[in-house]
Enzyme design. Structure first.
Site, PDB file in Angstrom:
ATOM      1  N   LYS A 146       1.107  -1.022   0.220  1.00 54.01           N
ATOM      2  CA  LYS A 146       0.174   0.078   0.410  1.00 54.01           C
ATOM      3  C   LYS A 146       1.056   1.318  -0.089  1.00 54.01           C
ATOM      4  CE  LYS A 146      -5.131  -1.395   1.541  1.00 54.01           C
ATOM      5  NZ  LYS A 146      -5.376  -2.217   2.549  1.00 54.01           N
ATOM      6  N   LYS A 172      -4.626  -8.476  -7.061  1.00 52.81           N
ATOM      7  CA  LYS A 172      -5.991  -8.859  -5.700  1.00 52.81           C
ATOM      8  C   LYS A 172      -6.899  -7.826  -6.269  1.00 52.81           C
ATOM      9  CE  LYS A 172      -6.239  -7.458  -1.336  1.00 52.81           C
ATOM     10  NZ  LYS A 172      -7.380  -6.983  -0.630  1.00 52.81           N
ATOM     11  N   LYS A 191     -10.780  -2.416  -3.806  1.00 56.95           N
ATOM     12  CA  LYS A 191     -11.526  -1.474  -3.819  1.00 56.95           C
ATOM     13  C   LYS A 191     -10.278  -0.115  -3.870  1.00 56.95           C
ATOM     14  CE  LYS A 191     -13.305  -2.532   0.740  1.00 56.95           C
ATOM     15  NZ  LYS A 191     -12.539  -2.288   2.071  1.00 56.95           N
TER      16      LYS A 191
END
Ligand code: AQP
Length: 338
Positions: A115, A198, A201
């Site tokens: 991230k 993956k 969102k």
């Protein structure tokens, strides 16, 4: 409450709603397991703050995720379904755990690396430390089992390590070691645009995921446009190994149909992707449409959702305060009358 199997899990409240990966990796397994356990299912709104660009309107997102839980089949009369921030003890326990968690453990967390990417120095402390708050979320209710998608396994293992470290450091047995439960054909649903990434969102491309709020046309279009390869569907799992996009679509089909990938291959071996995608779109729409409709209905009655969340928050806070009394005594904090 008696001691038995105790499930604790949550979904982060961010602005872009839930996707098929959240549904197949988390919600569907929770629904299946709920009757066999006491369930504490929360909406992780404080975790939503770790990526401020996705935080958006946390109150609305919280209600939307609560609506998704219920529309997917979570029974709010049986499960404690609450917003993380409404139980203040989570942050208190998070702080206590952060004081016993070595930085080295957090440095190993792959999700932070994914991230934060190249911007590690600019990433917030909350993003780095959030697995510690997640350990507090889980251990607060003395979870025995934590059902999640595959991507959260490392964080549940960290929660186990923190529980062990706490018990050893303070000579207590307050926290049982929770088991990660990673189930099903779709514990890691991949992006529709890239079978090695993956479904998420926060992916920039809306075509990478099926949102729980997508209508039938959007679902069919996204599946039609999903990246594939030029070959027909194979007959064996071994042949899927080097074909991540094909594997992903077959896994999604298997998870939706509650069957195995082998059974899907037995039915569709030799079929073209255009035929298979049409069947997959029909199946996805048939399963998602009632959930989406029910979510809309629930979202139109904010007062009803708020009543469920408020009642659950009280139940959760009672449990949380009982744990915190043990923790405060265990670490030696002052309390009147000691
Ligand atoms: N692609 C996925 N396949 C299967 N399970 C998944 N989960 C998430 N993505 C997939 C599971 O859903 C639960 C809630 O996850 P989360 O939204 O709290 O956080 P996340 O894992 O970081 O999900 P996203 O979509 O990738 O969110 P962003 O982009 O905001 O970071 C967990 O049980 C998770 O395993």
């Amino acid at each position: 409450m008696t001691t038995q199997k105790r499930i604790v899990s949550g979904i982060r409240a961010t602005g872009s709603g839930l996707h098929l990966g959240n549904y197949l990796g988390a919600l569907k397994p929770w629904v299946r397991m709920q009757s066999q356990a006491q369930n504490f299912l929360f909406i992780a709104d404080l975790h939503g703050l770790t990526t401020p660009e996705h935080a958006g309107n946390l109150a609305t997102n919280t209600r939307e995720i609560a609506a998704a839980y219920i529309a997917a089949g979570i029974d709010p009369a049986h499960c404690v379904l609450f917003a993380q921030s409404s139980v203040k003890q989570h942050t208190e326990l998070g702080w206590i755990f952060s004081c016993i968690t070595p930085m080295g453990w957090l440095n190993r967390m792959t999700q932070f690396k994914d991230k934060a990417g190249k911007h590690k120095e600019q990433a917030g402390l909350g993003l780095y430390a959030y697995p510690v708050l997640m350990a507090a979320d889980i251990l607060m209710y003395k979870a025995t089992h934590v059902p999640t998608g595959d991507d959260q396994k490392q964080h549940v293992e960290l929660a186990r390590d923190i529980a062990g470290a706490f018990n050893r450091a303070f000579g207590t047995e307050i926290f049982p070691l929770p088991e990660p439960v990673i189930q099903g054909q779709a514990a890691r649903v991949m992006s529709l645009r890239d079978g090695t990434k993956k479904m998420s969102k926060s992916d920039e491309s809306d075509y990478s995921r099926i949102n729980l709020t997508d209508d039938a046309d959007a679902i069919a279009l996204k599946i039609r446009k999903a990246k594939t390869d030029p070959h027909p569907l194979p007959a064996t799992l071994a042949e899927l190994e080097s074909r991540p996009e094909a594997d992903n679509l077959i896994s999604i089909y298997a998870a939706l149909a509650d069957t195995s990938r082998e059974a899907v291959l037995a039915e569709y071996a030799g079929a073209s992707f255009s035929t298979f995608k049409e069947k997959l779109a029909d199946l996805t729409v048939a399963q998602m449409a009632p959930i989406t409709a029910d979510m809309r209905r629930l979202m139109s009655d904010a007062a009803h959702l708020d009543a469920i969340l408020s009642r659950s928050a009280e139940l959760a806070a009672t449990e949380a305060e009982a744990t915190m009394r043990q923790v405060r005594a265990g670490v030696g904090l002052w309390s009147a009358g000691d």
